[in-house]
Structure formats: structure tokens, C-alpha cells
Design an enzyme around this catalytic site. Structure first.
Site, PDB file in Angstrom:
ATOM      1  N   CYS A  17       8.750  -3.155  -7.650  1.00  0.00           N
ATOM      2  CA  CYS A  17       7.897  -2.860  -6.500  1.00  0.00           C
ATOM      3  C   CYS A  17       6.981  -4.051  -6.169  1.00  0.00           C
ATOM      4  O   CYS A  17       6.225  -4.533  -7.026  1.00  0.00           O
ATOM      5  CB  CYS A  17       7.058  -1.614  -6.801  1.00  0.00           C
ATOM      6  SG  CYS A  17       5.790  -1.303  -5.565  1.00  0.00           S
ATOM      7  N   HIS A  59       1.528   3.325  -9.141  1.00  0.00           N
ATOM      8  CA  HIS A  59       2.667   3.340  -8.222  1.00  0.00           C
ATOM      9  C   HIS A  59       2.917   4.761  -7.724  1.00  0.00           C
ATOM     10  O   HIS A  59       3.229   5.660  -8.498  1.00  0.00           O
ATOM     11  CB  HIS A  59       3.934   2.812  -8.901  1.00  0.00           C
ATOM     12  CG  HIS A  59       5.111   2.833  -7.971  1.00  0.00           C
ATOM     13  ND1 HIS A  59       5.352   1.827  -7.072  1.00  0.00           N
ATOM     14  CD2 HIS A  59       6.081   3.760  -7.772  1.00  0.00           C
ATOM     15  CE1 HIS A  59       6.413   2.127  -6.347  1.00  0.00           C
ATOM     16  NE2 HIS A  59       6.879   3.299  -6.760  1.00  0.00           N
ATOM     17  N   THR A 104       8.105   0.093   5.041  1.00  0.00           N
ATOM     18  CA  THR A 104       8.994  -0.909   4.443  1.00  0.00           C
ATOM     19  C   THR A 104       8.708  -1.151   2.965  1.00  0.00           C
ATOM     20  O   THR A 104       9.571  -1.617   2.236  1.00  0.00           O
ATOM     21  CB  THR A 104       8.881  -2.257   5.182  1.00  0.00           C
ATOM     22  OG1 THR A 104       7.528  -2.696   5.147  1.00  0.00           O
ATOM     23  CG2 THR A 104       9.361  -2.132   6.626  1.00  0.00           C
ATOM     24  N   HIS A 134       5.270   1.820  -1.831  1.00  0.00           N
ATOM     25  CA  HIS A 134       4.093   1.977  -2.703  1.00  0.00           C
ATOM     26  C   HIS A 134       2.978   2.241  -1.703  1.00  0.00           C
ATOM     27  O   HIS A 134       2.704   1.370  -0.857  1.00  0.00           O
ATOM     28  CB  HIS A 134       3.872   0.686  -3.494  1.00  0.00           C
ATOM     29  CG  HIS A 134       2.662   0.682  -4.403  1.00  0.00           C
ATOM     30  ND1 HIS A 134       2.738   0.236  -5.721  1.00  0.00           N
ATOM     31  CD2 HIS A 134       1.372   1.023  -4.195  1.00  0.00           C
ATOM     32  CE1 HIS A 134       1.526   0.316  -6.270  1.00  0.00           C
ATOM     33  NE2 HIS A 134       0.679   0.795  -5.356  1.00  0.00           N
ATOM     34  N   HIS A 153       0.143   2.535   0.884  1.00  0.00           N
ATOM     35  CA  HIS A 153      -0.853   1.539   1.294  1.00  0.00           C
ATOM     36  C   HIS A 153      -1.487   2.028   2.579  1.00  0.00           C
ATOM     37  O   HIS A 153      -0.804   2.506   3.477  1.00  0.00           O
ATOM     38  CB  HIS A 153      -0.220   0.161   1.484  1.00  0.00           C
ATOM     39  CG  HIS A 153       1.054   0.169   2.274  1.00  0.00           C
ATOM     40  ND1 HIS A 153       2.267   0.530   1.726  1.00  0.00           N
ATOM     41  CD2 HIS A 153       1.304  -0.131   3.562  1.00  0.00           C
ATOM     42  CE1 HIS A 153       3.202   0.448   2.652  1.00  0.00           C
ATOM     43  NE2 HIS A 153       2.651   0.060   3.785  1.00  0.00           N
ATOM     44  N   HIS A 188      -3.206   0.880   5.822  1.00  0.00           N
ATOM     45  CA  HIS A 188      -3.472  -0.264   6.694  1.00  0.00           C
ATOM     46  C   HIS A 188      -4.872  -0.105   7.284  1.00  0.00           C
ATOM     47  O   HIS A 188      -5.233   0.982   7.758  1.00  0.00           O
ATOM     48  CB  HIS A 188      -2.493  -0.289   7.870  1.00  0.00           C
ATOM     49  CG  HIS A 188      -1.071  -0.572   7.520  1.00  0.00           C
ATOM     50  ND1 HIS A 188      -0.501  -1.818   7.673  1.00  0.00           N
ATOM     51  CD2 HIS A 188      -0.090   0.231   7.051  1.00  0.00           C
ATOM     52  CE1 HIS A 188       0.781  -1.765   7.317  1.00  0.00           C
ATOM     53  NE2 HIS A 188       1.055  -0.529   6.933  1.00  0.00           N
TER      54      HIS A 188
HETATM   55  P1  AMP Z   1       4.668  -0.648   6.014  1.00  0.00           P
HETATM   56  O1  AMP Z   1       5.550  -1.061   7.167  1.00  0.00           O
HETATM   57  O2  AMP Z   1       3.660   0.394   6.373  1.00  0.00           O
HETATM   58  O3  AMP Z   1       5.458  -0.298   4.773  1.00  0.00           O
HETATM   59  O4  AMP Z   1       3.776  -1.937   5.698  1.00  0.00           O
HETATM   60  C1  AMP Z   1       4.113  -2.911   4.781  1.00  0.00           C
HETATM   61  C2  AMP Z   1       3.227  -4.076   5.074  1.00  0.00           C
HETATM   62  O5  AMP Z   1       3.245  -4.979   3.985  1.00  0.00           O
HETATM   63  C3  AMP Z   1       3.651  -4.888   6.308  1.00  0.00           C
HETATM   64  O6  AMP Z   1       2.603  -4.877   7.268  1.00  0.00           O
HETATM   65  C4  AMP Z   1       3.914  -6.278   5.741  1.00  0.00           C
HETATM   66  O7  AMP Z   1       3.521  -7.312   6.622  1.00  0.00           O
HETATM   67  C5  AMP Z   1       3.114  -6.275   4.467  1.00  0.00           C
HETATM   68  N1  AMP Z   1       3.575  -7.173   3.420  1.00  0.00           N
HETATM   69  C6  AMP Z   1       4.849  -7.373   3.009  1.00  0.00           C
HETATM   70  N2  AMP Z   1       4.874  -8.253   2.009  1.00  0.00           N
HETATM   71  C7  AMP Z   1       3.583  -8.626   1.774  1.00  0.00           C
HETATM   72  C8  AMP Z   1       2.953  -9.524   0.864  1.00  0.00           C
HETATM   73  N3  AMP Z   1       3.658 -10.227  -0.046  1.00  0.00           N
HETATM   74  N4  AMP Z   1       1.618  -9.658   0.924  1.00  0.00           N
HETATM   75  C9  AMP Z   1       0.885  -8.966   1.831  1.00  0.00           C
HETATM   76  N5  AMP Z   1       1.423  -8.094   2.705  1.00  0.00           N
HETATM   77  C10 AMP Z   1       2.756  -7.931   2.679  1.00  0.00           C
HETATM   78 ZN    ZN Z   2       4.480   0.023  -6.803  1.00  0.00          ZN
END
Ligand code: AMP
Ligand code: ZN
Length: 113
Positions: A3, A45, A94, A97, A99, A101
Site C-alpha cells: 500500500c 491501513h 485510486t 487506504h 484518505h 482530501h
Molecule cells: P483518490 O483518487 O481519492 O484515491 O486520491 C488519491 C490521491 O493520492 C490523488 O489525489 C493522488 O494525486 C494522490 N497521490 C498519489 N500518489 C501520491 C504520492 N506519492 N504522494 C502524495 N499524493 C499522492
Molecule cells: Zn495502507
């Protein structure tokens, strides 16, 4: 552990971390969609909101309160900000885990795309 956000939490992948404590980490989104775009994640996680259990209610509450605090720290507390959890395909999740925003710094249209 494959992850991505577990790796960021563990310090195995670099991130622009703006806050960390015993249960939560917040860092800048790598592809920001607003002048301020942070992601608030639990250290534990949890793949999606569908996987939350009752004993995690306080954890999710702390994610929301941290979002409000970080919005205030960055000067967006009164102007306004958006907090979003995306879950599964239609919402565009995407990273599996959870999160939260935190988006701020521009007018955010509603309804969302
Ligand atoms: P979601 O589409 O809600 O799953 O959001 C995943 C978010 O993670 C997206 O806005 C990506 O730009 C962000 N993301 C992906 N990889 C990284 C990373 N290595 N560091 C910071 N943000 C990331
Ligand atoms: Zn995770």
C-alpha cells in the site's frame, strides 16, 4: 505491504508531510487540484470507508477535526474549504487506504464532476 500510503506513513516513500501524530499523518497531494490540497490518512491501513468499524469512529472524527485545524493553519478556515473521501470506482478512488482530501484556495464548484 504494497500500500502506497502505508509506505508514506512508514517513511519508506518521501512525502511533503505537514502533520503527524500517533494515529494520523497529513501530507501534500502529489497532483494538487487546488492551491492547498492535503491528504489526511490514518496510520492504520483501512482500505475504504466500507471497511470502517464502530471502534474507528473516533479515528474518523479526528481526521475531520485535523482537516479543520489544517485549513485554519493555512488561512482558509473562514473563507472555506472542501473535504472529500472517494470510495471505489464511481468516485475515482485510486489509493485503497482511506484518505480525507482537504482542498482550499479557489472556488470549488458544486455539484462536483
Ligand atoms: P483518490 O483518487 O481519492 O484515491 O486520491 C488519491 C490521491 O493520492 C490523488 O489525489 C493522488 O494525486 C494522490 N497521490 C498519489 N500518489 C501520491 C504520492 N506519492 N504522494 C502524495 N499524493 C499522492
Ligand atoms: Zn495502507
Amino acid at each position: 505491504m504494497s500500500c502506497l500510503f502505508c509506505k508514506i506513513v512508514a517513511g519508506e516513500i518521501p512525502a511533503a508531510i505537514v502533520h503527524q501524530d500517533n494515529t494520523l499523518v497529513a501530507f501534500r497531494d502529489i497532483n494538487p487540484q487546488a492551491p492547498l490540497h492535503l491528504l489526511i490518512v490514518p496510520r492504520a491501513h483501512i482500505a475504504t470507508l466500507n471497511d470502517l468499524t464502530e471502534d474507528q469512529d473516533a479515528l474518523v472524527g479526528s481526521m475531520c477535526r485535523l482537516a479543520a485545524r489544517l485549513a485554519k493553519d493555512h488561512g482558509y478556515h473562514e473563507r472555506g474549504y472542501r473535504t472529500v473521501f472517494n470510495t471505489h470506482r464511481d468516485a475515482g478512488q485510486t489509493v485503497f487506504h482511506i484518505h480525507l482530501h482537504l482542498l482550499a484556495g479557489r472556488g470549488l464548484s458544486w455539484p462536483p464532476g
